[in-house]
Design a protein around this motif. Structure first.
Motif, PDB file in Angstrom:
ATOM      1  N   LEU A  89     -10.204  28.847  85.841  1.00 23.40           N
ATOM      2  CA  LEU A  89     -10.152  30.298  85.972  1.00 23.40           C
ATOM      3  C   LEU A  89     -10.695  30.957  84.705  1.00 23.40           C
ATOM      4  N   VAL A  90     -11.272  32.138  84.876  1.00 21.80           N
ATOM      5  CA  VAL A  90     -11.750  32.911  83.737  1.00 21.80           C
ATOM      6  C   VAL A  90     -11.280  34.354  83.885  1.00 21.80           C
ATOM      7  N   SER A  91     -11.147  35.029  82.768  1.00 21.65           N
ATOM      8  CA  SER A  91     -10.812  36.447  82.778  1.00 21.65           C
ATOM      9  C   SER A  91     -12.093  37.264  82.744  1.00 21.65           C
ATOM     10  N   LEU A  92     -12.153  38.269  83.614  1.00 24.98           N
ATOM     11  CA  LEU A  92     -13.325  39.143  83.688  1.00 24.98           C
ATOM     12  C   LEU A  92     -13.080  40.479  82.983  1.00 24.98           C
ATOM     13  N   ALA A  93     -11.814  40.847  82.838  1.00 21.92           N
ATOM     14  CA  ALA A  93     -11.448  42.085  82.142  1.00 21.92           C
ATOM     15  C   ALA A  93      -9.965  42.006  81.815  1.00 21.92           C
ATOM     16  N   GLN A  94      -9.592  42.531  80.662  1.00 24.28           N
ATOM     17  CA  GLN A  94      -8.191  42.517  80.254  1.00 24.28           C
ATOM     18  C   GLN A  94      -7.574  43.883  80.564  1.00 24.28           C
ATOM     19  N   ILE A  95      -6.706  43.917  81.565  1.00 27.05           N
ATOM     20  CA  ILE A  95      -6.183  45.195  82.042  1.00 27.05           C
ATOM     21  C   ILE A  95      -5.165  45.790  81.077  1.00 27.05           C
ATOM     22  N   SER A  96      -4.135  45.041  80.734  1.00 29.23           N
ATOM     23  CA  SER A  96      -3.127  45.563  79.793  1.00 29.23           C
ATOM     24  C   SER A  96      -3.457  45.084  78.389  1.00 29.23           C
ATOM     25  N   GLN A  97      -3.371  45.994  77.436  1.00 23.52           N
ATOM     26  CA  GLN A  97      -3.765  45.682  76.065  1.00 23.52           C
ATOM     27  C   GLN A  97      -2.582  45.406  75.146  1.00 23.52           C
ATOM     28  N   LYS A  98      -1.380  45.706  75.612  1.00 25.27           N
ATOM     29  CA  LYS A  98      -0.197  45.530  74.780  1.00 25.27           C
ATOM     30  C   LYS A  98       0.937  44.940  75.616  1.00 25.27           C
ATOM     31  N   SER A  99       1.840  44.271  74.962  1.00 27.97           N
ATOM     32  CA  SER A  99       3.021  43.762  75.646  1.00 27.97           C
ATOM     33  C   SER A  99       3.895  44.932  76.087  1.00 27.97           C
ATOM     34  N   SER A 100       4.447  44.813  77.278  1.00 30.84           N
ATOM     35  CA  SER A 100       5.352  45.849  77.793  1.00 30.84           C
ATOM     36  C   SER A 100       6.804  45.563  77.432  1.00 30.84           C
ATOM     37  N   TYR A 101       7.065  44.448  76.751  1.00 27.43           N
ATOM     38  CA  TYR A 101       8.433  43.984  76.546  1.00 27.43           C
ATOM     39  C   TYR A 101       9.162  44.732  75.434  1.00 27.43           C
ATOM     40  N   ARG A 102      10.416  45.034  75.726  1.00 23.36           N
ATOM     41  CA  ARG A 102      11.350  45.544  74.736  1.00 23.36           C
ATOM     42  C   ARG A 102      12.630  44.730  74.833  1.00 23.36           C
ATOM     43  N   LEU A 103      13.328  44.572  73.724  1.00 24.47           N
ATOM     44  CA  LEU A 103      14.680  44.040  73.732  1.00 24.47           C
ATOM     45  C   LEU A 103      15.612  45.214  73.506  1.00 24.47           C
ATOM     46  N   ILE A 104      16.632  45.328  74.353  1.00 26.57           N
ATOM     47  CA  ILE A 104      17.515  46.487  74.260  1.00 26.57           C
ATOM     48  C   ILE A 104      18.968  46.032  74.098  1.00 26.57           C
ATOM     49  N   ALA A 105      19.702  46.807  73.347  1.00 23.99           N
ATOM     50  CA  ALA A 105      21.132  46.553  73.139  1.00 23.99           C
ATOM     51  C   ALA A 105      21.862  47.887  73.148  1.00 23.99           C
ATOM     52  N   LYS A 106      23.069  47.873  73.653  1.00 19.54           N
ATOM     53  CA  LYS A 106      23.882  49.087  73.604  1.00 19.54           C
ATOM     54  C   LYS A 106      24.321  49.340  72.164  1.00 19.54           C
ATOM     55  N   ALA A 139      -0.027  53.502  81.771  1.00 15.80           N
ATOM     56  CA  ALA A 139      -1.260  54.107  81.242  1.00 15.80           C
ATOM     57  C   ALA A 139      -1.390  53.870  79.744  1.00 15.80           C
ATOM     58  N   LYS A 140      -0.254  53.873  79.042  1.00 17.24           N
ATOM     59  CA  LYS A 140      -0.277  53.668  77.588  1.00 17.24           C
ATOM     60  C   LYS A 140      -0.595  52.220  77.227  1.00 17.24           C
ATOM     61  N   LEU A 141      -0.312  51.301  78.155  1.00 19.00           N
ATOM     62  CA  LEU A 141      -0.621  49.891  77.917  1.00 19.00           C
ATOM     63  C   LEU A 141      -2.078  49.581  78.244  1.00 19.00           C
ATOM     64  N   ILE A 142      -2.613  50.258  79.251  1.00 17.46           N
ATOM     65  CA  ILE A 142      -3.981  49.992  79.700  1.00 17.46           C
ATOM     66  C   ILE A 142      -5.004  50.761  78.873  1.00 17.46           C
ATOM     67  N   ARG A 143      -4.662  52.004  78.554  1.00 16.98           N
ATOM     68  CA  ARG A 143      -5.560  52.811  77.717  1.00 16.98           C
ATOM     69  C   ARG A 143      -4.741  53.371  76.559  1.00 16.98           C
ATOM     70  N   PRO A 144      -4.412  52.497  75.615  1.00 18.36           N
ATOM     71  CA  PRO A 144      -3.560  52.923  74.497  1.00 18.36           C
ATOM     72  C   PRO A 144      -4.268  53.951  73.624  1.00 18.36           C
ATOM     73  N   GLU A 145      -3.499  54.552  72.766  1.00 20.44           N
ATOM     74  CA  GLU A 145      -4.041  55.576  71.876  1.00 20.44           C
ATOM     75  C   GLU A 145      -5.244  55.025  71.110  1.00 20.44           C
ATOM     76  N   GLY A 146      -6.330  55.784  71.121  1.00 27.18           N
ATOM     77  CA  GLY A 146      -7.548  55.375  70.439  1.00 27.18           C
ATOM     78  C   GLY A 146      -8.563  54.717  71.353  1.00 27.18           C
ATOM     79  N   PHE A 147      -8.133  54.317  72.548  1.00 25.58           N
ATOM     80  CA  PHE A 147      -9.041  53.712  73.519  1.00 25.58           C
ATOM     81  C   PHE A 147      -9.780  54.800  74.296  1.00 25.58           C
ATOM     82  N   THR A 148     -11.060  54.572  74.537  1.00 21.46           N
ATOM     83  CA  THR A 148     -11.837  55.449  75.402  1.00 21.46           C
ATOM     84  C   THR A 148     -11.851  54.874  76.815  1.00 21.46           C
TER      85      THR A 148
END
Length: 255
Positions: A19-36, A197-206
């Motif tokens: 398999l090959v990648s033709l385009a990278q859709i998400s540019q950043k990890s969406s993961y957060r660790l959360i605690a109360k 949208a912030k992961l796919i076209r993050p700040e600074g991306f055109t």
């Protein structure tokens, strides 16, 4: 052609599937660790001795990398718990720290009545150990035999995401026509698209940078995959990324 996580792409290639990648859709990890706030975890070091939940399969590795980045041994210093596909373990205090994507589970928690001020949130990406997620894939031999089609589909996907990002209300209207009654709300879908949208076209991306390959991010993802045994041999990213298709597709992506 299809969509998968970069970790799955690397595993497939490691197992001999070309398999090959033709385009990278998400540019950043969406993961957060959360605690109360009540857990008293304001610093990653305070996760020592705590129950930390995350999804298994290949989803746990950036969480493990986060622990090591912050001086914790994930095998000894925390109790790693398999997380379900709801946030019930977190709500019921069965775990001290949970994993949440910023576009979905994090807002499920907020929609439950929890306030942002009641949470301590740790950003995997900001810690420098985020792994890339959604990527557009195809088999190498298919791409070689269907380059024009591969370019057209890639171009359509990128145009579609740019349109969705620029026309979010209309996009959510379309989504809501297809969802199962009672499975979601328009408000949740609005939030999901805003965050994605912030992961796919993050700040600074055109617009023309949507789908582009950031070598540093791919290298980090591959290094984490190798370190934790997700893949057995170092990934050849020059072969895994079919950059020529993206480069051709993006020439007229905004037209």
């Amino acid at each position: 052609m299809g969509i998968t996580g970069v970790d799955s792409l690397l595993v497939s290639r490691d197992n001999g599937l070309p398999l090959v990648s033709l385009a990278q859709i998400s540019q950043k990890s969406s993961y957060r660790l959360i605690a109360k706030k009540s857990a008293g975890i304001t610093d990653p070091a305070q996760m020592k001795g705590k129950k930390v939940s995350t999804w298994f399969g290949s989803q746990q590795f950036q969480v493990l990398a986060f622990m090591e980045k912050n001086g914790l041994d994930p095998k000894k210093d925390i109790e790693l718990v398999k997380q379900g596909f709801t946030m019930d373990q977190f709500f019921n205090d069965q775990v001290d720290v949970a994993t949440a994507t910023i576009y979905n589970e994090y807002h499920v928690v907020l929609e439950s009545g929890t306030k942002e001020s009641d949470l301590d949130v740790f950003n995997i990406e900001d810690a420098g150990v985020g792994m890339l997620e959604d990527t557009l894939i195809a088999k190498k031999d298919w791409v070689d035999s269907n380059k024009e089609l591969a370019v057209k589909v890639t171009r359509a996907v990128l145009k579609g995401w740019n349109y969705a990002i620029d026309n979010q209300n209309e996009t959510v209207d379309i989504v809501m026509k297809s969802v199962t009654d009672g499975s979601t709300t328009r408000e949740h879908q609005v939030t999901m698209l805003e965050e994605i949208a912030k992961l796919i076209r993050p700040e600074g991306f055109t617009e023309k940078q949507v789908g582009s390959f950031v070598d540093e991010s791919f290298t980090r993802t591959a290094d984490i995959a190798l370190k934790y045994g997700l893949i057995k041999k170092a990934a050849n990213l020059d072969e895994a990324l079919e950059k020529s298709i993206y480069e051709e597709a993006v020439k007229v992506v905004t037209k």
